[in-house]
Write a protein that holds these residues in place. Structure first.
Motif, PDB file in Angstrom:
ATOM      1  N   SER A  32       1.513  -1.633   0.071  1.00 17.46           N
ATOM      2  CA  SER A  32      -0.223   0.415  -0.011  1.00 17.46           C
ATOM      3  C   SER A  32       0.366   0.950  -0.362  1.00 17.46           C
ATOM      4  O   SER A  32       1.464   1.339   0.620  1.00 17.46           O
ATOM      5  N   ALA A  33       0.116   2.270  -0.534  1.00 16.69           N
ATOM      6  CA  ALA A  33       1.201   3.619  -1.107  1.00 16.69           C
ATOM      7  C   ALA A  33       0.583   4.540  -1.138  1.00 16.69           C
ATOM      8  O   ALA A  33      -0.439   5.654  -1.120  1.00 16.69           O
ATOM      9  N   PHE A  34      -0.572   4.003   0.978  1.00 16.11           N
ATOM     10  CA  PHE A  34      -1.575   5.257   1.237  1.00 16.11           C
ATOM     11  C   PHE A  34      -0.903   7.001   1.162  1.00 16.11           C
ATOM     12  O   PHE A  34      -0.096   7.275   1.116  1.00 16.11           O
ATOM     13  N   GLU A 318       6.454   2.287  10.043  1.00 20.12           N
ATOM     14  CA  GLU A 318       7.391   3.763   9.570  1.00 20.12           C
ATOM     15  C   GLU A 318       6.613   4.465  10.837  1.00 20.12           C
ATOM     16  O   GLU A 318       5.437   4.531  11.520  1.00 20.12           O
ATOM     17  N   GLU A 319       7.015   4.975  11.243  1.00 20.94           N
ATOM     18  CA  GLU A 319       6.522   6.284  12.383  1.00 20.94           C
ATOM     19  C   GLU A 319       6.204   7.415  11.777  1.00 20.94           C
ATOM     20  O   GLU A 319       5.891   7.951  10.621  1.00 20.94           O
ATOM     21  N   THR A 320       5.628   7.960  12.396  1.00 22.88           N
ATOM     22  CA  THR A 320       4.714   8.997  12.309  1.00 22.88           C
ATOM     23  C   THR A 320       5.317  10.426  12.136  1.00 22.88           C
ATOM     24  O   THR A 320       6.229  10.973  12.550  1.00 22.88           O
ATOM     25  N   LEU A 321       4.964  11.153  11.132  1.00 23.40           N
ATOM     26  CA  LEU A 321       5.648  12.259  10.849  1.00 23.40           C
ATOM     27  C   LEU A 321       6.081  13.245  11.275  1.00 23.40           C
ATOM     28  O   LEU A 321       7.015  14.298  11.415  1.00 23.40           O
ATOM     29  N   GLY A 351       3.401   6.270   9.295  1.00 23.59           N
ATOM     30  CA  GLY A 351       3.921   7.217   8.362  1.00 23.59           C
ATOM     31  C   GLY A 351       3.356   8.702   7.961  1.00 23.59           C
ATOM     32  O   GLY A 351       3.275   9.308   6.906  1.00 23.59           O
ATOM     33  N   SER A 352       2.367   8.707   9.110  1.00 21.51           N
ATOM     34  CA  SER A 352       1.038   9.652   8.853  1.00 21.51           C
ATOM     35  C   SER A 352       0.261   9.395   7.476  1.00 21.51           C
ATOM     36  O   SER A 352      -0.209  10.024   7.002  1.00 21.51           O
ATOM     37  N   ARG A 353       0.223   8.354   7.161  1.00 22.80           N
ATOM     38  CA  ARG A 353      -0.729   7.671   5.557  1.00 22.80           C
ATOM     39  C   ARG A 353      -2.129   7.824   6.384  1.00 22.80           C
ATOM     40  O   ARG A 353      -2.164   6.570   7.145  1.00 22.80           O
ATOM     41  N   ALA A 370      -5.679   3.281   7.008  1.00 21.76           N
ATOM     42  CA  ALA A 370      -5.145   3.117   7.322  1.00 21.76           C
ATOM     43  C   ALA A 370      -3.400   2.051   8.237  1.00 21.76           C
ATOM     44  O   ALA A 370      -4.651   1.125   8.783  1.00 21.76           O
ATOM     45  N   LYS A 371      -2.527   2.440   8.502  1.00 20.30           N
ATOM     46  CA  LYS A 371      -2.370   1.292   9.095  1.00 20.30           C
ATOM     47  C   LYS A 371      -1.616   1.865  10.394  1.00 20.30           C
ATOM     48  O   LYS A 371      -0.539   3.088  10.493  1.00 20.30           O
ATOM     49  N   ILE A 372      -1.279   0.859  11.974  1.00 21.73           N
ATOM     50  CA  ILE A 372      -0.940   1.306  12.929  1.00 21.73           C
ATOM     51  C   ILE A 372      -0.189   0.174  13.352  1.00 21.73           C
ATOM     52  O   ILE A 372      -0.619  -1.425  13.509  1.00 21.73           O
ATOM     53  N   HIS A 373       1.414   0.771  13.216  1.00 23.61           N
ATOM     54  CA  HIS A 373       2.340  -0.363  13.696  1.00 23.61           C
ATOM     55  C   HIS A 373       1.864  -2.083  12.493  1.00 23.61           C
ATOM     56  O   HIS A 373       2.024  -2.873  12.870  1.00 23.61           O
ATOM     57  N   GLY A 374       1.761  -1.476  11.306  1.00 21.69           N
ATOM     58  CA  GLY A 374       1.411  -2.701   9.867  1.00 21.69           C
ATOM     59  C   GLY A 374       0.688  -3.184  10.505  1.00 21.69           C
ATOM     60  O   GLY A 374       0.351  -3.610   9.611  1.00 21.69           O
ATOM     61  N   HIS A 375      -1.227  -2.736  11.204  1.00 20.99           N
ATOM     62  CA  HIS A 375      -2.054  -3.551  11.758  1.00 20.99           C
ATOM     63  C   HIS A 375      -2.515  -2.508  10.596  1.00 20.99           C
ATOM     64  O   HIS A 375      -3.394  -1.568  10.334  1.00 20.99           O
TER      65      HIS A 375
END
Length: 572
Positions: A32-34, A318-321, A351-353, A370-375
């Motif tokens: 995914s590339a949200f 990804e961490e949040t921006l 990634g704030s995506r 969205a994803k949160i820690h990969g979920h």
């Protein structure tokens, strides 16, 4: 012959499903590339952000005060009596021996504070979810320094909620028992009703039938109804000299028969491990008991992902921006101090995506993936009043997530009061809104996917039901310290009272009195004290708490024995 063929077909089908599930565990998720929510704080936000920050700091101070108070348990004298005279470990020391580490999710720590019958710190028991040999397990551990481990109505409510979480998420459950039984002056609020004392034992039976493992550790008194907790668990461990199980203790025996007997002779570990067979493991000391318990958990039929796989997954996240610390200033002091909820979302997701759904329709409700820690999660977040269009959009999105088996995260900040009907046109708008909100409530209630609710601001009126409030059984529900929970927000009591022009002065007094009461009774700490939620969490900790809850929810797919056909019951 036909029965044999049918049975073989069923077994083959179950095997196929298990094999498919096993294979699915090895597959990778779709890439995914949200889009990135590039939403830094701007000068226009500064005044509101700073006001929210001041309020959050005041709430944090109260949060810290309550947390320090809870660490004292039943007080210094009770702790000394528990550790020195009775030679027992404190409840948190027991959890250190039971769990892999101290990084566990404690549930409703403020339960029992500010009740009509006094403060009962942590409701007299610690409940939560922690790892034992890498496996997430619910624990229910009595704190005997609080009123001698006596069970109050709030104690029973807290224990039942922990069992409910174990059932919803198929989590193994460990009971650490050290209780003096029910507080008899309040027996009418503990014993008779459906969701009171007896429900604990009903839940134990149901959990066993559902193949949810249960282990009991008796390291203190286990009197009257509490004696059924270890005897109904699948395996029980008991500590020599300090653990006892009996319906009536030595004083009752003497009163009934005149015979004097010691607690150890009447219901100690030696008796129950050698004579009655009520317990399965005899431990000389508490450390040995918890070693036994950890070994029992290691026999459960779970196949967890390899550590290397988990490490790679964490590295790929990804961490949040933007820093999660900024959430402190985004927690609204009041409804009028709410900033765009996408600012909150961008500080929670990887990634704030965020892949927004129906971005141009019903804009007072934000929905998307969205994803949160990969979920992968579906997010439903209030961004204003829940209008007709917003409710229809919410209903559509919830059903979409249910169809795709995507867990739902609700970020709740509802309007302080229902829209008034002052004209015919407004009545039509409100009627349409009512129907749409009813549709959304039905979608939320019937969705079979896991649901997590975080109240980031207001939790008021019927809008809160559509946003998966407590009555709609989310798997977890947490509050930020600034949250308000009431039928209408403080300062809006006038919307509940009929207008009377002839008695305006009297009405103003009544409104002021009701607003004062709403302010007191709507606070997050008042709510948590009564167990209307699963705990107050700090805004900056929200992403970590969501990671843990999503990991916990996912664990049930690693249990291998759930698809097994029902075998014959064995009796001793």
């Amino acid at each position: 012959m036909h029965r044999c063929i049918t049975r073989f077909a069923e077994q083959h089908w179950h095997c196929s499903v298990r094999c498919m599930s096993s294979a699915a565990g090895k597959r990778r998720a779709l890439p995914s590339a949200f889009p990135v929510l590039d939403l830094p704080l701007k000068p226009i936000h500064q005044s509101v952000f700073e006001a929210n920050l001041r309020n959050s700091n005041a709430c944090r101070k109260k949060y810290t005060e309550f947390s320090e108070k809870l660490k004292e348990g039943g007080g210094k004298n009770a702790i000394a009596r528990h550790t020195q005279r009775n030679r027992k470990l404190l409840v948190r020391d027991r959890l250190r021996l039971l769990l892999d580490d101290e990084d566990f999710l404690e549930l409703s720590p403020f339960a029992g504070l500010g009740l009509p019958y006094g403060d009962i710190p942590s409701a007299g028991c610690l409940t939560g979810i922690g790892r034992i040999n890498g496996l997430w397990c619910v624990f229910i551990a009595n704190d005997a320094t609080v009123k001698g481990g006596t069970a109050y109505p709030i104690t029973v409510k807290k224990q039942l909620r922990a069992q409910e979480i174990a059932i919803q998420n198929r989590l193994p459950c460990v009971y650490v028992v050290d209780s003096g039984g029910a507080f008899l002056p309040l027996q009418s609020e503990i014993f008779p009703d459906k969701n009171q004392g007896g429900r604990t034992f009903y839940n134990e039976a149901i959990m066993s039938a559902m193949k949810i493992p249960q282990v009991s550790v008796v390291c203190g008194s286990c009197t009257a109804g509490g004696a059924y907790i270890p005897t109904m668990a699948e395996e029980a461990v008991m500590v020599h000299r300090i653990g006892t199980i009996f319906l009536g203790g030595p004083p009752l025996v003497k009163a009934a028969t005149g015979e004097e007997v010691t607690p150890e002779e009447l219901g100690g570990a030696t008796l129950h491990s050698e004579v009655s067979g009520c317990v399965d493991h005899f431990a000389l000391e508490e450390k040995e008991a918890f070693d036994y318990t950890r070994n029992i958990i290691s026999t459960l039929n779970f196949k967890l992902p390899e550590e290397e796989e988990e490490t790679e997954k964490r590295k790929a996240e990804e961490e949040t921006l933007y820093s999660s610390d900024e959430l402190v200033g985004l927690a609204p002091k009041e409804y009028n101090y709410s900033l765009d909820v996408k600012l909150v979302v961008s500080r929670l997701t990887d990634g704030s995506r965020f892949q927004e759904f129906k971005a141009r329709y019903g804009t007072t409700l934000v929905t998307g993936f969205a994803k949160i820690h990969g979920h992968l999660v579906g997010i439903v977040a209030n961004n204003g009043e829940l209008t007709y269009q917003a409710a229809l959009k919410g209903s559509h999105f919830v059903q979409l997530c249910d169809q795709r088996d995507v867990p739902l995260l609700f970020l709740q900040n509802t309007a302080p009061t229902a829209a008034l009907t002052l004209a015919t046109k407004q009545a039509e708008i409100n009627s349409n809104r009512l129907k749409a909100q009813g549709s959304m409530m039905s979608a939320v209630a019937c969705a079979s996917v896991p649901k997590i609710t975080v109240v980031i601001g207001g939790c008021h009126g019927a809008d809160s039901y559509a946003m998966c409030g407590r009555a709609f059984e989310p798997n977890f529900l947490f509050l930020w310290p600034n949250a308000r929970v009431s039928v209408t927000a403080p300062g809006h009591a006038g919307s509940l009272l009929p207008h009377n022009s002839e008695q305006e002065e009297e009405q103003e007094k009544q409104e002021e009195k009701l607003n004062r009461r709403l302010k007191e009774e709507s606070s997050a700490f008042f709510s948590s004290g009564r167990l209307w939620d699963d705990g107050v969490i700090l805004p900056q900790d929200t992403r970590k708490v969501l990671r843990d809850t999503l990991d916990i929810i996912k664990q049930q797919q690693y249990q291998l024995s759930t698809g097994k056909m029902q075998s014959a019951l064995l009796r001793i």
